[in-house]
Scaffold this active site. Structure first.
Site, PDB file in Angstrom:
ATOM      1  CG  HIS A   1       2.708  -7.734  15.450  1.00 17.82           C
ATOM      2  ND1 HIS A   1       2.628  -8.503  14.318  1.00 17.82           N
ATOM      3  CD2 HIS A   1       3.154  -6.508  15.067  1.00 17.82           C
ATOM      4  CE1 HIS A   1       3.011  -7.752  13.280  1.00 17.82           C
ATOM      5  NE2 HIS A   1       3.331  -6.563  13.705  1.00 17.82           N
ATOM      6  CB  ALA A   2       1.947  -5.707  22.071  1.00 17.43           C
TER       7      ALA A   2
ATOM      8  CD  GLU B   1       1.124 -11.181  16.521  1.00 19.49           C
ATOM      9  OE1 GLU B   1       2.259 -11.613  16.320  1.00 19.49           O
ATOM     10  OE2 GLU B   1       0.506 -10.455  15.722  1.00 19.49           O
TER      11      GLU B   1
ATOM     12  NE  ARG C   1      -0.093  -4.962  13.498  1.00 20.92           N
ATOM     13  CZ  ARG C   1       0.060  -6.054  12.750  1.00 20.92           C
ATOM     14  NH1 ARG C   1      -0.481  -7.188  13.091  1.00 20.92           N
ATOM     15  NH2 ARG C   1       0.783  -6.005  11.653  1.00 20.92           N
TER      16      ARG C   1
ATOM     17  CG  ASN D   1       7.167  -7.516  11.005  1.00 20.56           C
ATOM     18  OD1 ASN D   1       8.361  -7.549  10.704  1.00 20.56           O
ATOM     19  ND2 ASN D   1       6.290  -8.410  10.557  1.00 20.56           N
ATOM     20  NE  ARG D   2       2.702  -4.776   7.646  1.00 19.36           N
ATOM     21  CZ  ARG D   2       2.639  -5.902   8.354  1.00 19.36           C
ATOM     22  NH1 ARG D   2       3.705  -6.288   9.065  1.00 19.36           N
ATOM     23  NH2 ARG D   2       1.553  -6.647   8.344  1.00 19.36           N
TER      24      ARG D   2
ATOM     25  CG  HIS E   1       4.415 -12.596  13.776  1.00 19.89           C
ATOM     26  ND1 HIS E   1       3.998 -11.292  13.768  1.00 19.89           N
ATOM     27  CD2 HIS E   1       5.713 -12.577  13.375  1.00 19.89           C
ATOM     28  CE1 HIS E   1       4.984 -10.508  13.360  1.00 19.89           C
ATOM     29  NE2 HIS E   1       6.044 -11.265  13.121  1.00 19.89           N
TER      30      HIS E   1
ATOM     31  CE1 TYR F   1      -5.957 -13.726  15.100  1.00 18.79           C
ATOM     32  CE2 TYR F   1      -6.870 -15.680  14.051  1.00 18.79           C
ATOM     33  CZ  TYR F   1      -6.973 -14.338  14.391  1.00 18.79           C
ATOM     34  OH  TYR F   1      -8.071 -13.631  14.009  1.00 18.79           O
TER      35      TYR F   1
ATOM     36  CD  GLU G   1       1.260 -14.695  11.482  1.00 23.28           C
ATOM     37  OE1 GLU G   1       0.753 -14.675  12.618  1.00 23.28           O
ATOM     38  OE2 GLU G   1       1.560 -13.670  10.839  1.00 23.28           O
TER      39      GLU G   1
HETATM   40 ZN   LIG Z   1       2.112 -10.529  14.260  1.00 20.09          ZN
END
Ligand SMILES: [Zn+2]
Length: 425
Positions: free
Chosen positions: A182-183, A185, A240, A257-258, A313, A315, A389
C-alpha cells in the site's frame, strides 16, 4: 481564500471519484481537517451523507468509525451535517510537514562501504531506496544479491535482496518479507530496510543474528508497489493502490493486496468498485505486480519452502494471523501462532512501551479477500504468514503520516521483536 487553499480547491473531486484525480500536480493537504466519524455499524449511511464532499477516507474498517480528511473550504458545510465526530487533526498539511522533506541520499565513499544509519532519520525518494539497497548489497557481496521478480504496471522493477548464511545461497527455508504494497504506508519500507540493514551488519558481531542468518535464507522486497509509492511521493500522499488503468473506467488503481488468487471470489472483503481504495480487480491475479509476486512465491515454495512470511503495513499496531477471508477460520497451527504473536507483542513492547494487538486478521481487524497472508498460508505453504501493521495507533491523528523522528524507534522495536521471533519458530 488564501492562494494555497485555492490551489487545493482546484484539485478537489467528489468522494466517488477520489481515485481518478486527473491532475499530476502535488496535493498539499494544507488546512485539511481530519475527523473520526462514528458509524454505529452503518457506514454506508455515513458515506452517503459525505459523498458530495471531497473528503478522503483513511481507514478501511468502517463499522465503528470512518476517518476522513476534509478540505478547508468544505469544513463548515461538513460540520453542519451534525455527524458524531471527533477531531483527529486540525491540519493534515502540518502533519505531513512533520514527516519532513524527502532528503537526498548520498552513497558511502569507498569500496564495500556500508551506508550510514542516517538513512533512517528521514524519508527518501523511491530512486534513493533503490540506490540504498544496491549500496547495502554491495557492502556484503558474498552474503547477498539483488533480485527482481518482475515489473510493475508502469514498468518499474520489483526488486528485493536475498541474504544467506553459512550454509550458502539458497540452502535453507525462506524468511520472506514484502513492504509497501500500500503506497502511502511509507514506514513499512523503512522498517523492512532497517531489518535488512541489521541482518547484514550484525552477522559477525551478534551471535543471535549469526544463528538466525545461518538457519534461514532471507528474501526481502521493500517496495512491492513501486508505481503507487512513486505517485504517493510526487502527487497524492495518501495514494494506496497500484497505478493500473483499465478500459471503460477513469478510476485508476487496483489493491494488490485484494488481488491474490486465493479466496478472491468471496464477497465482503474487497470492493468491485473501480474507484474504491480496496478494488480487487476484474479477475484474481490480474495485476502485473501480483503475478510477479505469485511466481516468486511459488519459486520459494518449490525451493526450500517458506518458514515465515510478513507483509509489512501501517497503521494501527497489529500483529495479524490467518485468516482474512473468514472470521471463524483458523490456521492448522493456530495455537502456536497465537502464542508466538503474544510473545512477539511483549518483546516489541520492551523497547519503547509500544503496544501491539494480535489475533486472526478477520476477527481482529476486518475481513479481507485475496490477501497475501491467506495465499501464503494455504497455497504458498508458509508455516507462518502474517500482516504486521506498524505505528501509529489506530486512534492517531496522522495515520499513514508518521513523523520522521519515529522512523528509528519504529524500526528498532521491530528488529528486537524479529530477533526474538526467529529464535523461537
Ligand atoms: Zn496496508
Amino acid at each position: 481564500m488564501k492562494l494555497n487553499n485555492l490551489a487545493t480547491f482546484l484539485l478537489v473531486v467528489p468522494l466517488a471519484l477520489a481515485s481518478a484525480v486527473p491532475k499530476e500536480r502535488k496535493q498539499t493537504y494544507n488546512g485539511y481537517k481530519t475527523y473520526k466519524i462514528a458509524t454505529h455499524n452503518n457506514p454506508a449511511e455515513v458515506r452517503a451523507k459525505i459523498a458530495k464532499f471531497a473528503a478522503i477516507p483513511f481507514n478501511t474498517r468502517d463499522d465503528v468509525h470512518l476517518d476522513v480528511a476534509v478540505p478547508p473550504e468544505e469544513i463548515a458545510a461538513f460540520e453542519a451535517l451534525g455527524l458524531e465526530t471527533t477531531v483527529l487533526s486540525e491540519d493534515l498539511g502540518a502533519d505531513i510537514a512533520e514527516e519532513g522533506p524527502l532528503v537526498a541520499y548520498e552513497s558511502p565513499v569507498g569500496v564495500q562501504a556500508i551506508p550510514s544509519l542516517t538513512w533512517f532519520n528521514n524519508y527518501h525518494a523511491y530512486a534513493d531506496h533503490i540506490t540504498f539497497f544496491n549500496d547495502l548489497q554491495a557492502a556484503f557481496p558474498t552474503q547477498s544479491e539483488i533480485f527482481t521478480v518482475g515489473k510493475s504496471f508502469q514498468g518499474r522493477d520489483i526488486f528485493g535482496i536475498h541474504i544467506w548464511g553459512s550454509g550458502g545461497k539458497g540452502s535453507k527455508p525462506a524468511i520472506y518479507f514484502h513492504g509497501t504494497v500500500h503506497a502511502r504506508e511509507w514506514i513499512s519500507a523503512k522498517v523492512v530496510e532497517y531489518l535488512t540493514y541489521n541482518l547484514l551488519t550484525q552477522y559477525t558481531n551478534d551471535t543471535a543474528v549469526k544463528a538466525i542468518r545461518d538457519a534461514y535464507d532471507f528474501y526481502i522486497l521493500p517496495v512491492v508497489n513501486p508505481d503507487g509509492f512513486v505517485y504517493s511521493q510526487t502527487t497524492t500522499r495518501l495514494w494506496r493502490k497500484n497505478r493500473q488503468t483499465r478500459s471503460g473506467s477513469t478510476c485508476v488503481g487496483t489493491d494488490i493486496n485484494r488481488n491474490w488468487p486465493y479466496k478472491w471470489e468471496l464477497t465482503g472483503g474487497a470492493s468491485t468498485d473501480r474507484c474504491s481504495e480496496t478494488y480487487k480487480g476484474l479477475a484474481a491475479g490480474d495485476t502485473p505486480e501480483n503475478q510477479a509476486l505469485v511466481a516468486f512465491t511459488q519459486k520459494l515454495k518449490n525451493g526450500k519452502g517458506i518458514k515465515f512470511y510478513v507483509d509489512w503495513h501501517s497503521y494501527g499496531q497489529y500483529i495479524l494471523l490467518p485468516y482474512g477471508y473468514d472470521c471463524n477460520a483458523r490456521a492448522s497451527n493456530h495455537a502456536a501462532q497465537n502464542t508466538l504473536a503474544k510473545n512477539l507483542a511483549a518483546e516489541i513492547q520492551k523497547s519503547y512501551g509500544t503496544r501491539f494487538t494480535y489475533g486472526p486478521s478477520c476477527s481482529t481487524l476486518y475481513k479481507t479477500t485475496g490477501s497475501a497472508p491467506d495465499y501464503l498460508t494455504d497455497v504458498g505453504g508458509a508455516t507462518y504468514a502474517w500482516t504486521i501493521e506498524l505505528r501509529p495507533t489506530s486512534s492517531s491523528s496522522n495515520g499513514f503520516v508518521l513523523p520522521a523522528t519515529q522512523i528509528l524507534p519504529a524500526s528498532i522495536e521491530q528488529w528486537n521483536g524479529l530477533k526474538y521471533l526467529l529464535a523461537n519458530i
